[in-house]
Design an enzyme around this catalytic site. Sequence first.
Site, short mmCIF file in Angstrom:
data_model
loop_
_atom_site.label_atom_id
_atom_site.label_comp_id
_atom_site.label_asym_id
_atom_site.label_seq_id
_atom_site.Cartn_x
_atom_site.Cartn_y
_atom_site.Cartn_z
N SER A 83 56.50 56.42 28.88
CA SER A 83 56.60 56.93 27.51
C SER A 83 57.82 57.83 27.36
CB SER A 83 55.34 57.71 27.15
OG SER A 83 54.19 56.91 27.35
N ASN A 84 58.10 58.68 28.36
CA ASN A 84 59.23 59.60 28.26
C ASN A 84 60.57 58.90 28.43
OD1 ASN A 84 58.11 62.50 28.07
ND2 ASN A 84 56.83 61.51 29.60
N LYS A 202 47.37 56.13 36.25
CA LYS A 202 47.95 57.33 35.68
C LYS A 202 47.15 57.62 34.42
CE LYS A 202 51.71 59.39 33.17
NZ LYS A 202 52.85 59.19 32.25
N SER A 204 46.61 60.10 31.37
CA SER A 204 47.25 61.16 30.60
C SER A 204 46.32 61.76 29.55
CB SER A 204 48.51 60.62 29.91
OG SER A 204 49.43 60.16 30.87
N GLY A 228 48.38 62.66 34.53
CA GLY A 228 49.49 62.27 33.67
C GLY A 228 50.17 63.41 32.96
N VAL A 245 52.19 62.37 37.54
CA VAL A 245 53.36 61.85 36.83
C VAL A 245 53.53 62.74 35.62
CG1 VAL A 245 54.40 59.86 35.67
CG2 VAL A 245 52.85 59.50 37.62
#
Length: 333
Positions: A83-84, A202, A204, A228, A245
């Site tokens: 996403s980042n 992961k 989040s 996450g 992460v």
Amino acid sequence: VVLSTRLASPLRPTLAALRRAAPGQPRGLSTPSGPGHSLNLGGIFPPLATPFSPTQEVDYAQLEGNLRRYASIPFRGLVVLGSNGEYPYLAPRERLEVVSCVRRALPRDCLLLAGSGCESTQATIELTVSMAEAGADVALVVTPCYYRGAMTSAALVQHYTQVADASPIPVVLYSVPANTGLDLPLEAVLTLAQHPNIIGIKDSGGDVTRMGLMVHKTRQEDFQVLAGSASFLLASYALGASGGVCALANVLGAPLCQLDRLCRGGHWQEARDLQHRLIEPNTAVTRRFGIPGLKKAMEWFGYYGGPCRAPLAPLSPPQVEELRGTFSANGWL
């Protein structure tokens, strides 16, 4: 060139054997009980921001520059195209070029996780195979969500099973409800954890109760849970997560690796003090200001942040001041 799934599937046992034999893998897990892990995900992974030029083209020179700066930080590996990394805004060609660029710059024992989730199962399989060819060690596969009302546990289990069956590299599930509006159901995670080519998740969502249950109920599987976000990293480790992460690792990578070491060493008071100082900066570069905030903060710590791709807009001057104040108030600037 995309391998067909018929060609990719026979590669899996060979690649699995190579992974088990790969040097530099052993590192203490926070969950010593249960089976050994074929690929150890224990540690901190920054989900890399994708640098763009002022004309919003991918800036590979700046990407390589950031990678040189990150090389001194003891990350377990790197995540690209999460996403980042502004993954939805990258063309397919750019996604593969980013993976190739990062792989060339990394030492072999540094894991490279690459986002390969698409809306359709077929597209996800094709991109996952291409990511493997470009040098990714692990595929990070986000939940398909456009038709979220139809994304039942059964549909998601079928999707991930077909992807994992066809993937020449291990698969990590990726649940990010803030972006997708869809939480990968716990029962689906527990079913998928039994797949030999699905090695972790992961998560989040920030529900540490759910994460603790995942660790507990998959303890007999080769399955690892990754936090996450930096805001609940300590709580996740306390419940048995393997690593994190964390967007904030793009900015404060060394302190996050220090938090990882403190938790593994059982130094909980020091870990708690450090965790407290990371919560507000992490919230600022995730929920509060998002990727424009993350990229602005990177610049203050010696990295190239640069612009985002439209329609993501830069921060206003008052937002920049608020962001800076958050880092200063917690002793980072």
